[in-house]
Design a protein around this motif. Sequence first.
Motif, PDB file in Angstrom:
ATOM      1  N   GLY A 114     130.693 -17.648  10.148  1.00  0.00           N
ATOM      2  CA  GLY A 114     130.260 -19.031  10.039  1.00  0.00           C
ATOM      3  C   GLY A 114     131.321 -20.104  10.102  1.00  0.00           C
ATOM      4  N   LEU A 115     132.357 -19.945  10.916  1.00  0.00           N
ATOM      5  CA  LEU A 115     133.296 -21.047  11.107  1.00  0.00           C
ATOM      6  C   LEU A 115     132.580 -22.233  11.736  1.00  0.00           C
ATOM      7  N   ASP A 116     132.959 -23.418  11.322  1.00  0.00           N
ATOM      8  CA  ASP A 116     132.346 -24.590  11.944  1.00  0.00           C
ATOM      9  C   ASP A 116     132.971 -24.811  13.324  1.00  0.00           C
ATOM     10  N   PRO A 117     132.337 -25.609  14.183  1.00  0.00           N
ATOM     11  CA  PRO A 117     132.832 -25.778  15.562  1.00  0.00           C
ATOM     12  C   PRO A 117     134.282 -26.233  15.647  1.00  0.00           C
ATOM     13  N   GLN A 118     134.714 -27.113  14.747  1.00  0.00           N
ATOM     14  CA  GLN A 118     136.096 -27.585  14.795  1.00  0.00           C
ATOM     15  C   GLN A 118     137.077 -26.463  14.479  1.00  0.00           C
ATOM     16  N   GLN A 119     136.741 -25.623  13.487  1.00  0.00           N
ATOM     17  CA  GLN A 119     137.608 -24.490  13.161  1.00  0.00           C
ATOM     18  C   GLN A 119     137.666 -23.506  14.325  1.00  0.00           C
ATOM     19  N   ARG A 120     136.504 -23.243  14.930  1.00  0.00           N
ATOM     20  CA  ARG A 120     136.483 -22.332  16.074  1.00  0.00           C
ATOM     21  C   ARG A 120     137.386 -22.861  17.191  1.00  0.00           C
TER      22      ARG A 120
END
Length: 451
Positions: A166-172
């Motif tokens: 569940g990483l958020d889009p910015q972390q990904r």
Amino acid sequence: MRYKLGWASRFGVALLMGILTFSLVVTTAPTQIQGAIAQATAAARQQQREQQVRQVRPETYDLSRYPVTDANERHWRNVLWTTGVVEPQEPYVAEAIAQIVSLTARSGLSRPQQRTVEMAMQIATQLYFSNPTGYAAIGQQFLQTVERSPNPEWSAMALSALVKTGLDPQQRQRLGDRLRQRFPQWNQDIYLFTTLRDLALLQQTPTTPPLGDLLKWTIAPNQVHLYVICRPDRGVLCQTVVKDGNGQFLRENGQLWSIPLLLRSLHELSWNFTRGQTPQGIYRIEGVRPANMETFRAYGAYDLVKLFAPYEEGVREFVPGRPGQLPATLTAYQALLPPSWRNYFPIQQSYWAGKAGRGLFRIHGSGEDPGFFTNNNRYPKSLGWNPAIGCLSALELYDDTGRLQQADMPPILNALTRLGGRSFTGYLTVVEVPGADTPVSIAEIEAAINS
């Protein structure tokens, strides 16, 4: 339980066929069959499970006693497998696995050390997926692997594991950019390329081409075509249908012949890694591997259907009339697909998995009790089916006395033999289609065929 009984009722014919053809399909002596029954009793299964649980104790995971050396490879292989079976929620387990994963940042590991670290990465993915909070130490080491490991496969696996939880889009985006920065030739490494490509697909999900185009297409004439149609959630059972060499789907009493299969990886790994979930795409079918009671727990009492990924060694003819493997180009693989599917990346998974060296895919049952694997409890929609480590898992159930109650391998084997002879060959295509978290219905498949 109502769900499982629903499947059993629906496939009552398969149950009857499985019982009646037990001696026909199983190529083992009566004494070996008795040995299988002995392994399937409630007492034997309880003993097997207890043996695994007993290994989960602090001293077993003590890295000062058992450092990751060549001499301790066997110890850690056994301990890590037990960890995958039991999924213990103990702090000392999290600490030990995280310490082994930290070795991904080191260079110069021996081959036995590398094998231990790779298996630890696989088990770590499973544990972190099961409980990101309890196994936060593993998550931190995954971040360090992305940041520091010189090994592109382990770096990609760590990123894939983090994304699954569940990483958020910015972390990904940040971690993906970090890997591109650290590995400037990332698009020439299969693990990095496929992982980062999958990451991009999360940002912009491609439209799935028409299922009917795939089902009505002929890869090669006069070949059996088996289709395994799944949902993106591999905890949901997949639906299997088959057509003969003339392109006619097998039917029973007017309804499509169908068998459910489970294509979930025990380790929750993505398709592009060894022991990951079964990749989507095309496989060559070439006969069976005979049943062996020494592997009854892993593969059940019935012959296994042999599948070959593109570029896997051992295939006789990936394309009929052309001995050996498929020509080693993406274009050659795409030519096996209908035009509307050729540029759809997910259906190319078996191509890239084969290029990465994955293989030994099989359709098989399981002699293990479904309660043997702790993580089966997280998947109530597929109770009764055991996970695999890349293969396609068929239902095989025994009662407390070790006697067979239901088995779906016999109807699969009989269907393939009926359509292709005793030395059957053909193709299997695995495909995911969007929809609710329930198995693809026969009506949905019929609509695609008739579209």
